[in-house]
Design an enzyme around this catalytic site. Structure first.
Site: not given
Length: 363
Positions: A16, A107, A131, A204
């Protein structure tokens, strides 16, 4: 952006954000059959309004909006339970042990690479793209990882656990970019709604920065008060409310005043002690590693390279000896400060990434 022929199917990990969105746009323009996949890592309802994070409710919405603009398929995979077990729980356990964990590496190692790889193969993909700002090329003995072209955005430190098999399957279209402005320009060129979206900055699952609160919730009773002692003679200088509130090299907020500046030298979880001392006591020249991942040629039994012991530290010259069973020893040419168990020690040969391991101890 339509192409008459396809280079094959490629799954793009879409968080996102602008990086993964620009990655999807670039690959479609190149002629790939792009499929976007977003991982939902924590409760959608609770995550909708969290700022400065990734893989939250708004980010899932943004990823879907980008996929609509690019006219590519988009899937959302619920990985909440896996993420909690492999990343959040281990983060808390590491802090309780007196370590300084790096959840982003865990992660990448588990949910984003191990599990996303399986998803990509189930979707019939020929490759998986992210990315990340690292570079990849084909070598005589397989794929090779290099630092990102922009030193300020290089993310190779966080990808040291990437295996050879994974590297063969991975693509990093942004690795050769020299600035984030290039990435945003691509997003703007394709009218992506995230072109001006700010970068995620916080962990996060701890957007408010209250690590102690999270650990206390997950590990009730594990945070114990104790003493702050001096490294030279063990004299008690003060008290603390839990070693989780401290990290190696910390100077501010120690709660002990007067005299020369003091730094956190060591955290003793067994004794619930925060050991402090002068800056020179921070120097470490020998580091023990666990769970080493080797990406160089041969077995890496004994070699010289540069090592980075924190993401914000420059690589330093060292000799590395690996034992072939996942362990290793690093002998630094000069003392390095801020070496903390739980962080990573990543090996470099110039711009090439040779692998790395988790820091178990340092002396």
């Amino acid at each position: 952006m339509n192409q008459t022929t396809s280079l094959g199917r490629i799954v793009v990990a879409m968080s996102g954000g602008v990086d993964s969105s620009a990655t999807a746009a670039l690959l479609k323009q190149q002629g790939w059959d792009v499929v976007g996949v977003t991982l939902q890592l924590y409760d959608h309802g609770q995550a909708v309004c969290r700022p400065n994070t990734c893989c939250a409710g708004k980010d899932i919405h943004d990823a879907r909006a980008v996929a609509d603009v690019l006219a590519i398929p988009h899937y959302v995979m619920d990985m909440e339970s896996t993420f909690h077990a492999d990343v959040v729980d281990k983060f808390a356990e590491s802090y309780v042990r007196g370590e300084t964990p790096i959840p982003c590496v865990l992660c990448n190692q588990t949910v984003k690479f191990r599990d996303l790889f399986a998803i990509a193969r189930d979707l019939g993909a020929d490759a998986l793209a992210t990315g990340h700002y690292v570079q990849r090329s084909e070598g005589e003995h397989g794929s090779i990882m290099f630092k990102g072209a922009d030193p300020a955005r290089d993310q190779s430190y966080f990808l040291f656990t990437t295996t050879r098999e994974q590297l063969d399957f991975l693509r990093f279209p942004l690795g050769g970019f020299l600035s984030k402005d290039e990435t945003r320009a691509i997003a703007a060129r394709y009218n992506l709604p995230v072109a001006t979206k700010r970068d995620s900055q916080d962990i996060c699952f701890v957007p408010d920065g209250d690590y102690a609160g999270l650990v206390n919730k997950l590990k009730p009773g594990a945070i114990r008060p104790g003493q702050i002692v001096h490294v030279e003679d063990g004299r008690v200088l003060g008290a603390h409310q839990g070693i989780i509130h401290y990290t190696i090299g910390q100077r501010k907020g120690l709660g002990v005043g007067g005299g020369d500046p003091l730094y956190v030298i060591r955290l003793d979880a067994e004794q619930a002690q925060v050991v402090v001392g002068p800056r020179e006591a921070l120097g470490r020249t020998r580091i023990s590693l666990r769970q080493v991942n080797w990406l160089g040629e041969g077995d890496g039994a004994d070699f010289r390279c540069s090592v980075r012991v924190r993401s914000t530290r420059p690589p330093m010259p060292a000799r590395v000896q690996l034992d072939g069973t996942g362990g290793g020893q690093v002998m630094l040419d000069l003392p390095e400060q801020g070496v903390a168990p739980g962080q990573a020690c990543v090996f470099y040969d110039g711009e090439r990434v040779l692998g790395g391991g988790w820091i178990a101890s340092a002396r």
